[in-house]
Design a protein around this motif. Structure first.
Motif, PDB file in Angstrom:
ATOM      1  N   LEU A 183       0.825  -1.210   0.000  1.00 14.34           N
ATOM      2  CA  LEU A 183       0.000   0.000   0.000  1.00 14.34           C
ATOM      3  C   LEU A 183       0.858   1.259   0.000  1.00 14.34           C
ATOM      4  CD1 LEU A 183      -2.717  -1.245   2.503  1.00 14.34           C
ATOM      5  CD2 LEU A 183      -3.133  -0.583   0.124  1.00 14.34           C
ATOM      6  N   ALA A 184       1.932   1.236   0.775  1.00 11.75           N
ATOM      7  CA  ALA A 184       2.805   2.408   0.843  1.00 11.75           C
ATOM      8  C   ALA A 184       3.481   2.688  -0.494  1.00 11.75           C
ATOM      9  CB  ALA A 184       3.867   2.213   1.933  1.00 11.75           C
ATOM     10  N   LEU A 185       3.670   1.642  -1.297  1.00  9.99           N
ATOM     11  CA  LEU A 185       4.299   1.801  -2.613  1.00  9.99           C
ATOM     12  C   LEU A 185       3.285   2.134  -3.705  1.00  9.99           C
ATOM     13  CD1 LEU A 185       7.015  -0.998  -2.444  1.00  9.99           C
ATOM     14  CD2 LEU A 185       7.378   1.467  -2.399  1.00  9.99           C
ATOM     15  N   GLY A 186       2.036   2.373  -3.303  1.00  8.68           N
ATOM     16  CA  GLY A 186       1.093   2.975  -4.248  1.00  8.68           C
ATOM     17  C   GLY A 186       0.078   2.080  -4.903  1.00  8.68           C
ATOM     18  N   ALA A 187      -0.071   0.820  -4.451  1.00  3.70           N
ATOM     19  CA  ALA A 187      -1.077  -0.050  -5.062  1.00  3.70           C
ATOM     20  C   ALA A 187      -2.455   0.594  -4.949  1.00  3.70           C
ATOM     21  CB  ALA A 187      -1.086  -1.420  -4.398  1.00  3.70           C
ATOM     22  N   ARG A 188      -3.235   0.503  -6.017  1.00  3.14           N
ATOM     23  CA  ARG A 188      -4.584   1.073  -5.995  1.00  3.14           C
ATOM     24  C   ARG A 188      -5.432   0.378  -4.928  1.00  3.14           C
ATOM     25  NH1 ARG A 188      -7.581   0.509 -11.510  1.00  3.14           N
ATOM     26  NH2 ARG A 188      -7.404  -1.686 -10.947  1.00  3.14           N
ATOM     27  N   LYS A 189      -5.291  -0.958  -4.862  1.00  5.33           N
ATOM     28  CA  LYS A 189      -6.065  -1.722  -3.885  1.00  5.33           C
ATOM     29  C   LYS A 189      -5.355  -3.032  -3.593  1.00  5.33           C
ATOM     30  CE  LYS A 189     -10.750  -3.300  -2.823  1.00  5.33           C
ATOM     31  NZ  LYS A 189     -12.164  -3.353  -3.271  1.00  5.33           N
ATOM     32  N   VAL A 190      -5.491  -3.497  -2.352  1.00  2.00           N
ATOM     33  CA  VAL A 190      -5.018  -4.827  -1.973  1.00  2.00           C
ATOM     34  C   VAL A 190      -6.229  -5.645  -1.538  1.00  2.00           C
ATOM     35  CG1 VAL A 190      -3.629  -6.176  -0.361  1.00  2.00           C
ATOM     36  CG2 VAL A 190      -2.741  -4.008  -1.248  1.00  2.00           C
ATOM     37  N   ILE A 191      -6.361  -6.840  -2.120  1.00  2.00           N
ATOM     38  CA  ILE A 191      -7.377  -7.793  -1.687  1.00  2.00           C
ATOM     39  C   ILE A 191      -6.622  -8.937  -1.015  1.00  2.00           C
ATOM     40  CG2 ILE A 191      -9.238  -9.354  -2.382  1.00  2.00           C
ATOM     41  CD1 ILE A 191      -9.690  -7.553  -4.825  1.00  2.00           C
ATOM     42  N   ALA A 192      -6.763  -9.033   0.307  1.00  4.80           N
ATOM     43  CA  ALA A 192      -5.993  -9.988   1.091  1.00  4.80           C
ATOM     44  C   ALA A 192      -6.896 -11.091   1.627  1.00  4.80           C
ATOM     45  CB  ALA A 192      -5.291  -9.272   2.251  1.00  4.80           C
ATOM     46  N   VAL A 193      -6.464 -12.343   1.471  1.00  2.00           N
ATOM     47  CA  VAL A 193      -7.226 -13.488   1.959  1.00  2.00           C
ATOM     48  C   VAL A 193      -6.512 -14.041   3.194  1.00  2.00           C
ATOM     49  CG1 VAL A 193      -8.128 -15.781   1.417  1.00  2.00           C
ATOM     50  CG2 VAL A 193      -8.026 -14.022  -0.368  1.00  2.00           C
ATOM     51  N   GLU A 194      -7.211 -14.051   4.319  1.00  3.73           N
ATOM     52  CA  GLU A 194      -6.623 -14.486   5.594  1.00  3.73           C
ATOM     53  C   GLU A 194      -7.588 -15.428   6.305  1.00  3.73           C
ATOM     54  OE1 GLU A 194      -4.525 -15.624   8.110  1.00  3.73           O
ATOM     55  OE2 GLU A 194      -3.445 -13.856   7.352  1.00  3.73           O
ATOM     56  N   ARG A 195      -7.116 -16.605   6.669  1.00  5.11           N
ATOM     57  CA  ARG A 195      -7.982 -17.569   7.347  1.00  5.11           C
ATOM     58  C   ARG A 195      -7.879 -17.494   8.866  1.00  5.11           C
ATOM     59  NH1 ARG A 195      -5.961 -23.699   6.482  1.00  5.11           N
ATOM     60  NH2 ARG A 195      -7.664 -23.984   7.965  1.00  5.11           N
ATOM     61  N   ASP A 196      -6.847 -16.813   9.376  1.00 10.54           N
ATOM     62  CA  ASP A 196      -6.636 -16.705  10.823  1.00 10.54           C
ATOM     63  C   ASP A 196      -7.392 -15.485  11.357  1.00 10.54           C
ATOM     64  OD1 ASP A 196      -5.780 -16.634  13.424  1.00 10.54           O
ATOM     65  OD2 ASP A 196      -3.637 -16.630  12.957  1.00 10.54           O
TER      66      ASP A 196
ATOM     67  N   PRO B 231      -7.989   4.249   3.682  1.00 11.23           N
ATOM     68  CA  PRO B 231      -9.429   4.106   3.416  1.00 11.23           C
ATOM     69  C   PRO B 231      -9.728   3.670   1.978  1.00 11.23           C
ATOM     70  CG  PRO B 231      -8.982   6.145   4.607  1.00 11.23           C
ATOM     71  CD  PRO B 231      -7.655   5.592   4.197  1.00 11.23           C
ATOM     72  N   GLY B 232     -10.519   2.602   1.865  1.00 11.29           N
ATOM     73  CA  GLY B 232     -10.960   2.146   0.561  1.00 11.29           C
ATOM     74  C   GLY B 232      -9.940   1.387  -0.252  1.00 11.29           C
ATOM     75  N   ARG B 233      -8.752   1.141   0.326  1.00 11.60           N
ATOM     76  CA  ARG B 233      -7.686   0.509  -0.472  1.00 11.60           C
ATOM     77  C   ARG B 233      -7.324  -0.902  -0.017  1.00 11.60           C
ATOM     78  NH1 ARG B 233      -2.766   4.337  -0.494  1.00 11.60           N
ATOM     79  NH2 ARG B 233      -1.942   2.714  -1.876  1.00 11.60           N
ATOM     80  N   LEU B 234      -7.866  -1.341   1.114  1.00  9.08           N
ATOM     81  CA  LEU B 234      -7.588  -2.701   1.583  1.00  9.08           C
ATOM     82  C   LEU B 234      -8.893  -3.426   1.858  1.00  9.08           C
ATOM     83  CD1 LEU B 234      -5.832  -5.039   2.607  1.00  9.08           C
ATOM     84  CD2 LEU B 234      -5.709  -3.883   4.836  1.00  9.08           C
ATOM     85  N   GLU B 235      -9.069  -4.541   1.158  1.00 12.79           N
ATOM     86  CA  GLU B 235     -10.227  -5.414   1.397  1.00 12.79           C
ATOM     87  C   GLU B 235      -9.696  -6.737   1.928  1.00 12.79           C
ATOM     88  OE1 GLU B 235     -13.718  -7.814  -1.084  1.00 12.79           O
ATOM     89  OE2 GLU B 235     -12.573  -6.220  -2.066  1.00 12.79           O
ATOM     90  N   VAL B 236     -10.162  -7.137   3.098  1.00 10.57           N
ATOM     91  CA  VAL B 236      -9.721  -8.387   3.710  1.00 10.57           C
ATOM     92  C   VAL B 236     -10.849  -9.408   3.604  1.00 10.57           C
ATOM     93  CG1 VAL B 236      -8.861  -9.512   5.791  1.00 10.57           C
ATOM     94  CG2 VAL B 236      -8.199  -7.149   5.288  1.00 10.57           C
TER      95      VAL B 236
END
Length: 288
Positions: free
Chosen positions: A66-79, A94-99
């Motif tokens: 995110l700090a390097l400028g990605a428009r959005k991160v979609i992260a899959v976490e089971r824990d 805000p609005g840039r990380l979906e878990v």
């Protein structure tokens, strides 16, 4: 990272949320924020890009992406223990990380892919990393939905991914990766960079899809590589006997006295296409 994104140090985040890495989940948390940035940079420019991440844990690599400028991160976490820490990162961007809480092996990444460029960057859990890679190499259509894969594995797995013929590490995984991608090992990561330290060195591998792989049936390629490398020290006339043996090899124009580790990816594709006289598919747009 604190100076770069204003978020607390990862050690503080882990302590505050009680996030001990769990072996059953294949977890080893990467706390060296210089290394997480190096991994993210290996993927190239991230602006206007959606990044898929698997197993973000407390969010060290997520923060670098995110700090390097990605428009959005979609992260899959089971824990579920990691979700509050990731929520703090989401609030900061805000609005840039979906878990997505769930199992990456059961996640349809292609269905989640938005319009625009997609890259996959992940410090993969050791226990599912190879299977995830194979899943991404065999999507419904080719070229795939992703522009590149930047993934961390145990070094031994990384060596298998980039191996070519006449290499001791060459096998089914090397054939599949060599068929559909150009793969390289970017850099190693020592055990002490992780908490807890694993017993092995890790490596970051960068894979870019080939626009036009040799047309080949995935199912047949898997059959011939399984048979050939299942008895890799034997001549191919013997190891491929259940699939036609010498007659199959002659049909493909390959010397029956050769061994599996001497065949190039292209020669394995010849074998796959000769097997049962199958029509070649999968190297182009369409079902693999």
């Amino acid at each position: 990272m604190a100076a770069l994104d204003g978020l607390p140090p990862l050690r503080d985040v882990i302590q505050r949320h009680g996030l001990d890495a769990r072996k059953a989940l294949g977890q080893n948390f990467l706390l060296d924020l210089n290394l997480t940035q190096k991994i993210a940079r290996t993927a190239g420019a991230l602006e206007e890009t959606t990044v898929f991440e698997v197993g973000p844990g407390p969010g060290g690599l997520t923060r670098a992406i995110l700090a390097l400028g990605a428009r959005k991160v979609i992260a899959v976490e089971r824990d579920t223990r990691c979700l509050p820490a990731l929520a703090e990162v989401a609030d900061h961007y805000p609005g840039r990380l979906e878990v997505i809480e769930g199992d990456a092996l059961k996640t349809d990444f292609e269905a989640l892919a938005p319009e625009g460029p997609v890259k996959i960057i992940a410090n993969l859990p050791y226990n599912v990393g190879t299977q995830l890679l194979v899943n991404w190499l065999l999507p419904k259509a080719w070229p795939p939905f992703w522009q590149s894969l930047t993934l961390m594995f145990q070094k031994e797995v990384g060596e298998r991914i980039v191996a070519s013929e006449n290499d001791d590490h060459y096998g089914r995984l090397g054939v599949l990766c060599g068929w559909r991608t150009e793969a390289r090992m970017a850099f190693d990561v020592p055990p002490q960079a992780f908490t807890p330290p694993p017993k092995v060195t890790s490596t970051v591998v960068h894979l870019v899809p080939r626009a036009s792989p040799v047309p080949c049936s995935v199912a047949n390629l898997e059959k011939v590589t399984q048979a050939a490398f299942g008895q890799r020290r034997k001549m191919l006339r013997q190891s491929l006997k259940p699939l036609g043996g010498e007659s199959l090899l002659i049909k493909a124009g390959i010397d029956p006295a050769r061994r599996a580790e001497t065949l190039s990816v292209e020669e394995f594709c010849l074998l796959a296409n000769a097997f049962n006289g199958s029509s070649p598919v999968g190297g182009t747009k369409g079902e693999p």
